[in-house]
Design a protein around this motif. Structure first.
Motif, PDB file in Angstrom:
ATOM      1  N   VAL A  74     -46.303   8.046  43.603  1.00  0.00           N
ATOM      2  CA  VAL A  74     -45.057   7.287  43.638  1.00  0.00           C
ATOM      3  C   VAL A  74     -43.917   8.294  43.638  1.00  0.00           C
ATOM      4  N   SER A  75     -43.054   8.212  44.629  1.00  0.00           N
ATOM      5  CA  SER A  75     -41.901   9.109  44.711  1.00  0.00           C
ATOM      6  C   SER A  75     -40.679   8.411  44.137  1.00  0.00           C
ATOM      7  N   THR A  76     -39.924   9.129  43.299  1.00  0.00           N
ATOM      8  CA  THR A  76     -38.697   8.592  42.725  1.00  0.00           C
ATOM      9  C   THR A  76     -37.545   9.560  42.979  1.00  0.00           C
ATOM     10  N   ILE A  77     -36.323   9.006  42.960  1.00  0.00           N
ATOM     11  CA  ILE A  77     -35.112   9.805  43.135  1.00  0.00           C
ATOM     12  C   ILE A  77     -34.071   9.336  42.124  1.00  0.00           C
ATOM     13  N   GLU A  78     -32.920   9.995  42.110  1.00  0.00           N
ATOM     14  CA  GLU A  78     -31.790   9.572  41.280  1.00  0.00           C
ATOM     15  C   GLU A  78     -32.064   9.687  39.789  1.00  0.00           C
ATOM     16  N   GLY A  79     -32.559  10.797  39.338  1.00  0.00           N
ATOM     17  CA  GLY A  79     -32.773  11.019  37.906  1.00  0.00           C
ATOM     18  C   GLY A  79     -34.223  10.881  37.518  1.00  0.00           C
ATOM     19  N   ALA A  80     -34.544  11.430  36.366  1.00  0.00           N
ATOM     20  CA  ALA A  80     -35.921  11.371  35.868  1.00  0.00           C
ATOM     21  C   ALA A  80     -36.327   9.920  35.645  1.00  0.00           C
ATOM     22  N   GLN A  81     -37.500   9.551  36.133  1.00  0.00           N
ATOM     23  CA  GLN A  81     -37.998   8.181  36.046  1.00  0.00           C
ATOM     24  C   GLN A  81     -39.354   8.157  35.341  1.00  0.00           C
ATOM     25  N   ASN A  82     -39.598   7.100  34.580  1.00  0.00           N
ATOM     26  CA  ASN A  82     -40.915   6.826  34.020  1.00  0.00           C
ATOM     27  C   ASN A  82     -41.575   5.804  34.938  1.00  0.00           C
ATOM     28  N   VAL A  83     -42.818   6.069  35.321  1.00  0.00           N
ATOM     29  CA  VAL A  83     -43.521   5.209  36.278  1.00  0.00           C
ATOM     30  C   VAL A  83     -44.773   4.637  35.617  1.00  0.00           C
ATOM     31  N   ASN A  84     -44.964   3.336  35.790  1.00  0.00           N
ATOM     32  CA  ASN A  84     -46.158   2.647  35.312  1.00  0.00           C
ATOM     33  C   ASN A  84     -46.685   1.757  36.423  1.00  0.00           C
ATOM     34  N   GLN A  90     -43.612  -0.051  38.299  1.00  0.00           N
ATOM     35  CA  GLN A  90     -42.278   0.032  37.719  1.00  0.00           C
ATOM     36  C   GLN A  90     -41.849   1.491  37.685  1.00  0.00           C
ATOM     37  N   ALA A  91     -40.582   1.727  37.993  1.00  0.00           N
ATOM     38  CA  ALA A  91     -39.982   3.052  37.833  1.00  0.00           C
ATOM     39  C   ALA A  91     -38.603   2.837  37.228  1.00  0.00           C
ATOM     40  N   ASP A  92     -38.330   3.493  36.114  1.00  0.00           N
ATOM     41  CA  ASP A  92     -37.060   3.321  35.425  1.00  0.00           C
ATOM     42  C   ASP A  92     -36.824   4.550  34.552  1.00  0.00           C
ATOM     43  N   ASN A  93     -35.556   4.815  34.245  1.00  0.00           N
ATOM     44  CA  ASN A  93     -35.286   5.935  33.352  1.00  0.00           C
ATOM     45  C   ASN A  93     -35.484   5.543  31.892  1.00  0.00           C
ATOM     46  N   ALA A  94     -35.665   4.253  31.617  1.00  0.00           N
ATOM     47  CA  ALA A  94     -35.971   3.776  30.272  1.00  0.00           C
ATOM     48  C   ALA A  94     -37.484   3.783  30.064  1.00  0.00           C
ATOM     49  N   THR A  95     -37.908   3.712  28.817  1.00  0.00           N
ATOM     50  CA  THR A  95     -39.323   3.582  28.497  1.00  0.00           C
ATOM     51  C   THR A  95     -39.691   2.110  28.574  1.00  0.00           C
ATOM     52  N   LEU A  96     -40.704   1.793  29.342  1.00  0.00           N
ATOM     53  CA  LEU A  96     -41.133   0.410  29.563  1.00  0.00           C
ATOM     54  C   LEU A  96     -42.486   0.187  28.906  1.00  0.00           C
ATOM     55  N   ALA A  97     -42.613  -0.922  28.174  1.00  0.00           N
ATOM     56  CA  ALA A  97     -43.848  -1.178  27.438  1.00  0.00           C
ATOM     57  C   ALA A  97     -44.807  -2.106  28.169  1.00  0.00           C
ATOM     58  N   THR A  98     -44.268  -3.098  28.898  1.00  0.00           N
ATOM     59  CA  THR A  98     -45.134  -4.074  29.555  1.00  0.00           C
ATOM     60  C   THR A  98     -44.749  -4.217  31.026  1.00  0.00           C
ATOM     61  N   HIS A 112     -46.766   7.725  33.994  1.00  0.00           N
ATOM     62  CA  HIS A 112     -46.294   9.102  34.095  1.00  0.00           C
ATOM     63  C   HIS A 112     -44.827   9.154  33.677  1.00  0.00           C
ATOM     64  N   SER A 113     -44.511  10.067  32.774  1.00  0.00           N
ATOM     65  CA  SER A 113     -43.130  10.267  32.345  1.00  0.00           C
ATOM     66  C   SER A 113     -42.518  11.376  33.171  1.00  0.00           C
ATOM     67  N   GLY A 114     -41.454  11.048  33.862  1.00  0.00           N
ATOM     68  CA  GLY A 114     -40.809  12.016  34.732  1.00  0.00           C
ATOM     69  C   GLY A 114     -39.870  12.940  33.981  1.00  0.00           C
ATOM     70  N   SER A 115     -39.627  14.095  34.576  1.00  0.00           N
ATOM     71  CA  SER A 115     -38.701  15.056  33.978  1.00  0.00           C
ATOM     72  C   SER A 115     -37.766  15.669  35.020  1.00  0.00           C
ATOM     73  N   LEU A 116     -37.967  15.317  36.285  1.00  0.00           N
ATOM     74  CA  LEU A 116     -37.161  15.889  37.361  1.00  0.00           C
ATOM     75  C   LEU A 116     -36.338  14.804  38.041  1.00  0.00           C
ATOM     76  N   PRO A 117     -35.197  15.146  38.617  1.00  0.00           N
ATOM     77  CA  PRO A 117     -34.368  14.142  39.282  1.00  0.00           C
ATOM     78  C   PRO A 117     -35.018  13.528  40.524  1.00  0.00           C
ATOM     79  N   ASP A 118     -35.776  14.282  41.256  1.00  0.00           N
ATOM     80  CA  ASP A 118     -36.544  13.793  42.410  1.00  0.00           C
ATOM     81  C   ASP A 118     -37.972  14.256  42.182  1.00  0.00           C
ATOM     82  N   GLU A 119     -38.904  13.310  42.104  1.00  0.00           N
ATOM     83  CA  GLU A 119     -40.247  13.686  41.674  1.00  0.00           C
ATOM     84  C   GLU A 119     -41.303  12.827  42.352  1.00  0.00           C
ATOM     85  N   VAL A 120     -42.489  13.406  42.533  1.00  0.00           N
ATOM     86  CA  VAL A 120     -43.659  12.666  42.978  1.00  0.00           C
ATOM     87  C   VAL A 120     -44.573  12.534  41.760  1.00  0.00           C
TER      88      VAL A 120
END
Length: 80
Positions: A3-13, A64-72, A33-41
């Motif tokens: 999953v590729s994300t942009i625009e800040g570090a994203q958490n992906v579930n 889901q991809a968000d800069n917040a931590t998502l539980a469900t 996966h918890s992201g740490s880079l602004p643009d990340e795979v």
């Protein structure tokens, strides 16, 4: 899965509704996966269980991809 994300570090579930009951159970979470880079795979392997999986039908996948931590799988995204 990748999953590729942009625009800040994203958490992906990701969840797969293996039993096709229309509900994403906590046990159906297949990727996190918890992201740490602004643009990340975000990449990882998914292992399909050997029991309890509906076969010969299309199954729902939610990512889901968000800069917040998502539980469900139904959490409201803040910036995703």
């Amino acid at each position: 899965m990748s999953v590729s994300t942009i625009e800040g570090a994203q958490n992906v579930n990701a969840w797969i509704d293996y039993n096709n009951d229309g509900i994403f159970q906590a046990t159906e979470k297949v990727f996190s996966h918890s992201g740490s880079l602004p643009d990340e795979v975000h990449s990882g392997m998914i292992t399909i269980p050997s029991a309890g999986v509906v076969t010969d039908k299309s199954l729902r996948l939610r990512i889901q991809a968000d800069n917040a931590t998502l539980a469900t799988a139904c959490d409201n995204l803040q910036n995703g």
